[in-house]
Design a protein around this motif. Structure first.
Motif, PDB file in Angstrom:
ATOM      1  N   ARG A 181       0.862  -1.184   0.000  1.00  0.00           N
ATOM      2  CA  ARG A 181       0.000   0.000   0.000  1.00  0.00           C
ATOM      3  C   ARG A 181       0.894   1.228   0.000  1.00  0.00           C
ATOM      4  NH1 ARG A 181      -2.426   0.616   6.229  1.00  0.00           N
ATOM      5  NH2 ARG A 181      -0.416   1.174   7.197  1.00  0.00           N
ATOM      6  N   LEU A 182       0.365   2.332  -0.491  1.00  0.00           N
ATOM      7  CA  LEU A 182       1.117   3.582  -0.565  1.00  0.00           C
ATOM      8  C   LEU A 182       0.453   4.618   0.322  1.00  0.00           C
ATOM      9  CD1 LEU A 182       1.766   3.715  -4.437  1.00  0.00           C
ATOM     10  CD2 LEU A 182       3.217   2.730  -2.651  1.00  0.00           C
ATOM     11  N   ARG A 183       1.279   5.274   1.152  1.00  0.00           N
ATOM     12  CA  ARG A 183       0.795   6.360   2.010  1.00  0.00           C
ATOM     13  C   ARG A 183       1.450   7.660   1.572  1.00  0.00           C
ATOM     14  NH1 ARG A 183       3.011   6.155   6.480  1.00  0.00           N
ATOM     15  NH2 ARG A 183       4.380   4.328   6.263  1.00  0.00           N
ATOM     16  N   PRO A 184       0.683   8.735   1.371  1.00  0.00           N
ATOM     17  CA  PRO A 184       1.268   9.992   0.902  1.00  0.00           C
ATOM     18  C   PRO A 184       2.389  10.479   1.815  1.00  0.00           C
ATOM     19  CG  PRO A 184      -1.130  10.088   0.811  1.00  0.00           C
ATOM     20  CD  PRO A 184      -0.789   8.837   1.545  1.00  0.00           C
ATOM     21  N   ASN A 185       3.430  10.994   1.202  1.00  0.00           N
ATOM     22  CA  ASN A 185       4.571  11.531   1.933  1.00  0.00           C
ATOM     23  C   ASN A 185       5.237  12.575   1.063  1.00  0.00           C
ATOM     24  OD1 ASN A 185       6.801  11.863   3.711  1.00  0.00           O
ATOM     25  ND2 ASN A 185       6.610   9.726   4.369  1.00  0.00           N
ATOM     26  N   TYR A 186       6.369  13.096   1.519  1.00  0.00           N
ATOM     27  CA  TYR A 186       7.094  14.108   0.730  1.00  0.00           C
ATOM     28  C   TYR A 186       8.558  13.732   0.604  1.00  0.00           C
ATOM     29  CZ  TYR A 186       9.748  18.262  -0.444  1.00  0.00           C
ATOM     30  OH  TYR A 186      10.629  19.132  -1.026  1.00  0.00           O
ATOM     31  N   PHE A 187       9.049  13.731  -0.634  1.00  0.00           N
ATOM     32  CA  PHE A 187      10.471  13.625  -0.927  1.00  0.00           C
ATOM     33  C   PHE A 187      10.783  14.649  -2.004  1.00  0.00           C
ATOM     34  CE2 PHE A 187       9.199   9.224   0.212  1.00  0.00           C
ATOM     35  CZ  PHE A 187       9.940   9.109   1.381  1.00  0.00           C
ATOM     36  N   PRO A 188      11.917  15.342  -1.925  1.00  0.00           N
ATOM     37  CA  PRO A 188      12.220  16.392  -2.906  1.00  0.00           C
ATOM     38  C   PRO A 188      12.358  15.867  -4.330  1.00  0.00           C
ATOM     39  CG  PRO A 188      13.637  16.586  -0.969  1.00  0.00           C
ATOM     40  CD  PRO A 188      12.932  15.272  -0.866  1.00  0.00           C
ATOM     41  N   PHE A 189      12.759  14.619  -4.488  1.00  0.00           N
ATOM     42  CA  PHE A 189      13.087  14.110  -5.821  1.00  0.00           C
ATOM     43  C   PHE A 189      11.928  13.375  -6.476  1.00  0.00           C
ATOM     44  CE2 PHE A 189      15.332  12.228  -2.240  1.00  0.00           C
ATOM     45  CZ  PHE A 189      14.624  11.055  -2.040  1.00  0.00           C
ATOM     46  N   THR A 190      10.788  13.231  -5.806  1.00  0.00           N
ATOM     47  CA  THR A 190       9.614  12.611  -6.413  1.00  0.00           C
ATOM     48  C   THR A 190       8.382  13.466  -6.142  1.00  0.00           C
ATOM     49  OG1 THR A 190       9.337  11.245  -4.416  1.00  0.00           O
ATOM     50  CG2 THR A 190      10.461  10.232  -6.290  1.00  0.00           C
ATOM     51  N   GLU A 191       7.443  13.431  -7.083  1.00  0.00           N
ATOM     52  CA  GLU A 191       6.184  14.177  -6.926  1.00  0.00           C
ATOM     53  C   GLU A 191       5.145  13.567  -7.856  1.00  0.00           C
ATOM     54  OE1 GLU A 191       3.321  16.425  -5.587  1.00  0.00           O
ATOM     55  OE2 GLU A 191       5.338  16.449  -4.720  1.00  0.00           O
ATOM     56  N   PRO A 192       4.085  12.920  -7.348  1.00  0.00           N
ATOM     57  CA  PRO A 192       3.821  12.718  -5.921  1.00  0.00           C
ATOM     58  C   PRO A 192       4.765  11.672  -5.292  1.00  0.00           C
ATOM     59  CG  PRO A 192       2.223  11.547  -7.251  1.00  0.00           C
ATOM     60  CD  PRO A 192       3.043  12.351  -8.213  1.00  0.00           C
ATOM     61  N   SER A 193       4.828  11.715  -3.954  1.00  0.00           N
ATOM     62  CA  SER A 193       5.692  10.809  -3.199  1.00  0.00           C
ATOM     63  C   SER A 193       4.853   9.976  -2.239  1.00  0.00           C
ATOM     64  CB  SER A 193       6.738  11.598  -2.403  1.00  0.00           C
ATOM     65  OG  SER A 193       7.515  12.413  -3.246  1.00  0.00           O
ATOM     66  N   ALA A 194       5.410   8.838  -1.837  1.00  0.00           N
ATOM     67  CA  ALA A 194       4.662   7.962  -0.936  1.00  0.00           C
ATOM     68  C   ALA A 194       5.629   7.107  -0.135  1.00  0.00           C
ATOM     69  CB  ALA A 194       3.699   7.071  -1.724  1.00  0.00           C
ATOM     70  N   GLU A 195       5.146   6.667   1.026  1.00  0.00           N
ATOM     71  CA  GLU A 195       5.812   5.626   1.791  1.00  0.00           C
ATOM     72  C   GLU A 195       5.182   4.293   1.396  1.00  0.00           C
ATOM     73  OE1 GLU A 195       8.288   5.369   3.767  1.00  0.00           O
ATOM     74  OE2 GLU A 195       8.788   7.427   4.366  1.00  0.00           O
ATOM     75  N   MET A 196       6.022   3.316   1.159  1.00  0.00           N
ATOM     76  CA  MET A 196       5.514   2.024   0.761  1.00  0.00           C
ATOM     77  C   MET A 196       5.474   1.100   1.971  1.00  0.00           C
ATOM     78  SD  MET A 196       7.102  -0.840  -1.813  1.00  0.00           S
ATOM     79  CE  MET A 196       8.358  -1.304  -0.636  1.00  0.00           C
ATOM     80  N   ASP A 197       4.313   0.486   2.207  1.00  0.00           N
ATOM     81  CA  ASP A 197       4.155  -0.540   3.238  1.00  0.00           C
ATOM     82  C   ASP A 197       3.823  -1.853   2.550  1.00  0.00           C
ATOM     83  OD1 ASP A 197       4.456   1.454   5.112  1.00  0.00           O
ATOM     84  OD2 ASP A 197       2.300   1.729   5.389  1.00  0.00           O
ATOM     85  N   MET A 198       4.252  -2.946   3.157  1.00  0.00           N
ATOM     86  CA  MET A 198       3.833  -4.259   2.669  1.00  0.00           C
ATOM     87  C   MET A 198       3.113  -4.972   3.800  1.00  0.00           C
ATOM     88  SD  MET A 198       7.313  -6.536   2.662  1.00  0.00           S
ATOM     89  CE  MET A 198       8.262  -6.814   4.176  1.00  0.00           C
ATOM     90  N   VAL A 199       2.185  -5.828   3.410  1.00  0.00           N
ATOM     91  CA  VAL A 199       1.442  -6.564   4.418  1.00  0.00           C
ATOM     92  C   VAL A 199       2.425  -7.441   5.192  1.00  0.00           C
ATOM     93  CG1 VAL A 199       0.927  -8.541   2.930  1.00  0.00           C
ATOM     94  CG2 VAL A 199      -0.627  -7.961   4.785  1.00  0.00           C
ATOM     95  N   CYS A 200       2.191  -7.590   6.475  1.00  0.00           N
ATOM     96  CA  CYS A 200       3.104  -8.358   7.312  1.00  0.00           C
ATOM     97  C   CYS A 200       3.210  -9.791   6.792  1.00  0.00           C
ATOM     98  CB  CYS A 200       2.625  -8.364   8.758  1.00  0.00           C
ATOM     99  SG  CYS A 200       3.640  -9.355   9.866  1.00  0.00           S
ATOM    100  N   PHE A 201       4.433 -10.229   6.529  1.00  0.00           N
ATOM    101  CA  PHE A 201       4.619 -11.558   5.957  1.00  0.00           C
ATOM    102  C   PHE A 201       4.469 -12.660   7.001  1.00  0.00           C
ATOM    103  CE2 PHE A 201       8.700  -9.846   7.184  1.00  0.00           C
ATOM    104  CZ  PHE A 201       9.290 -10.869   7.888  1.00  0.00           C
ATOM    105  N   ARG A 202       4.407 -12.280   8.287  1.00  0.00           N
ATOM    106  CA  ARG A 202       4.213 -13.282   9.343  1.00  0.00           C
ATOM    107  C   ARG A 202       2.730 -13.578   9.561  1.00  0.00           C
ATOM    108  NH1 ARG A 202       8.788 -16.100   9.958  1.00  0.00           N
ATOM    109  NH2 ARG A 202      10.588 -14.722  10.246  1.00  0.00           N
ATOM    110  N   CYS A 203       1.973 -12.525   9.864  1.00  0.00           N
ATOM    111  CA  CYS A 203       0.553 -12.736  10.203  1.00  0.00           C
ATOM    112  C   CYS A 203      -0.375 -12.474   9.037  1.00  0.00           C
ATOM    113  CB  CYS A 203       0.170 -11.857  11.382  1.00  0.00           C
ATOM    114  SG  CYS A 203       0.144 -10.073  11.014  1.00  0.00           S
ATOM    115  N   ARG A 204       0.157 -11.881   7.940  1.00  0.00           N
ATOM    116  CA  ARG A 204      -0.666 -11.533   6.774  1.00  0.00           C
ATOM    117  C   ARG A 204      -1.857 -10.664   7.164  1.00  0.00           C
ATOM    118  NH1 ARG A 204       1.058 -14.296   2.017  1.00  0.00           N
ATOM    119  NH2 ARG A 204       3.124 -15.087   2.539  1.00  0.00           N
ATOM    120  N   GLY A 205      -1.675  -9.844   8.205  1.00  0.00           N
ATOM    121  CA  GLY A 205      -2.717  -8.929   8.633  1.00  0.00           C
ATOM    122  C   GLY A 205      -3.745  -9.526   9.562  1.00  0.00           C
ATOM    123  N   GLU A 206      -3.636 -10.807   9.869  1.00  0.00           N
ATOM    124  CA  GLU A 206      -4.643 -11.459  10.696  1.00  0.00           C
ATOM    125  C   GLU A 206      -4.514 -11.104  12.175  1.00  0.00           C
ATOM    126  OE1 GLU A 206      -4.524 -15.613  10.012  1.00  0.00           O
ATOM    127  OE2 GLU A 206      -4.922 -15.469   7.847  1.00  0.00           O
TER     128      GLU A 206
END
Length: 376
Positions: A270-295
């Motif tokens: 998933r992508l969460r909005p963020n700010y970086f000078p070298f990208t526009e738009p910018s985002a923080e990337m999260d991945m679903v937890c590989f242990r619990c898979r969100g459960e």
């Protein structure tokens, strides 16, 4: 008239005299018996049974005898040579038996000794993981790009739209090299130890014409204290794609493919909005937890230490390449667009293998690397 004298022998060959043949045979017997090793016996064979041996030379002289003398001389020489050959074979067999018995004693292996006194080594997991990431993207058509670890400020900051007053350009975050100057663009700039592998992206855009697909792994430097979660020297991998019509959707699909290749099917991002000078738009990337898979989210009966029961793990930053960066590298932003992302390999390694202290990764203790084995 009297008949021919067939008993008269006008030829007398010294080597074919019975006493000479017996002497050559006896000398061969003595030499064979005196041979104490197979190597010595081999030399004896050459001297007493070879082409230049006395018996071999005597055998050649038989042709000089008259017909009535050849049969007796041939029989005598043949018997002597056969006796020498038999003595040689018998002595060779004796010496081979002695050699085999000696080898069994001298080269015996004590199977009760520990077999792992010199344990096998192991590749460092950072190297293995970095190469695995490279394999994922080269299979997609990306090129691995490299660059210097000592960089000019222009490549490390200015070309990436990081202004002069940005906090990252202070000595609190960046290692500056004392007295170092290098021509960068039209102005001199201080030399720094690169704080990310983004300068490799800049050099790639300057050296190549679009379309451009590169992955940039390498060592980077920050002025962090060494503790359980920080280190002043770490490894990073960044990706850059420049082509016509690239969007955030292409970025999202690339990220999903990466985490599924590293952590298995069913992983998503998933992508969460963020700010970086070298990208526009910018985002923080999260991945679903590989242990619990969100459960584990909202499930107190199944807590997850990996994601703290949040269901997601932050992996790195990403976004669409800022048009100012494209312009700085001579690429037309009206025609081309692109996306980029980057993350720390140490952080990914800690996620994958539950490493709780980053110091374990860099201290070089074989007890840490050995469990990872020799994966190639």
């Amino acid at each position: 008239m009297s008949a021919p004298n067939k008993s008269y022998d006008p030829v007398e060959v010294e080597a074919l005299k019975p006493e000479e043949i017996d002497r050559a045979r006896d000398e061969a017997f003595a030499a064979i018996a005196a041979a104490a090793s197979l190597d010595e016996l081999r030399d004896v064979k050459v001297a007493h049974a070879g082409d230049r041996s006395p018996l071999a030379l005597a055998n050649r002289e038989i042709g000089a005898l008259p017909p009535q003398a050849k049969a007796e001389a041939g029989r005598r020489v043949g018997q002597a040579r056969k006796a020498v050959s038999g003595a040689f074979a018998a002595r060779q067999e004796e010496l081979e038996v002695e050699r085999d018995e000696r080898v069994l004693v001298e080269e015996a292996v004590d199977v009760t000794l520990p077999y792992d006194r010199r344990p096998a080594g192991a590749r460092h997991p950072l190297t293995t993981l970095s190469e695995r990431i490279e394999d994922i993207f080269t299979a997609m058509g990306y090129e691995v790009a490299e660059g210097p670890e000592v960089e000019a400020e222009w490549f490390n900051f200015d070309a990436l739209n990081i202004g002069p007053d940005h906090p990252a350009r202070t000595t609190h975050d960046t290692f500056f090299l004392a007295g170092g100057k290098e021509e960068a663009g039209d102005a001199e700039a201080d030399l720094v130890l690169r704080t990310h592998t983004s300068p490799v992206q800049i050099r790639s855009m300057l050296d190549r014409e679009p379309p451009l697909y590169v992955i940039c792994p390498g060592r980077v430097y920050r002025t962090d204290e060494l503790d359980a979660t920080h280190t002043p020297v770490f490894n990073q991998v960044e990706l850059l794609a420049i082509d016509e019509g690239l969007t955030m959707a292409d970025l999202k699909g690339t990220l999903d493919h990466m985490v599924q290749s590293l952590f298995g099917e069913g992983m998503r991002t998933r992508l969460r909005p963020n700010y970086f000078p070298f990208t526009e738009p910018s985002a923080e990337m999260d991945m679903v937890c590989f242990r619990c898979r969100g459960e584990s989210v909202g499930n107190p009966d199944r807590p997850c230490r990996t994601c703290s029961s949040e269901g997601w793990i932050e992996l790195g930053g990403c976004g669409v390449v800022n048009p100012r960066v494209l312009v700085a590298c001579g690429i037309d932003p009206e025609r081309y667009s692109g996306f980029a992302f980057g993350f720390g390999i140490e952080r990914l390694l800690m996620f994958r293998h539950n490493v709780v202290d980053m110091r374990d990764i860099i201290e070089g203790d074989v007890r840490f690397t050995r469990p990872f084995g020799m994966e190639i």
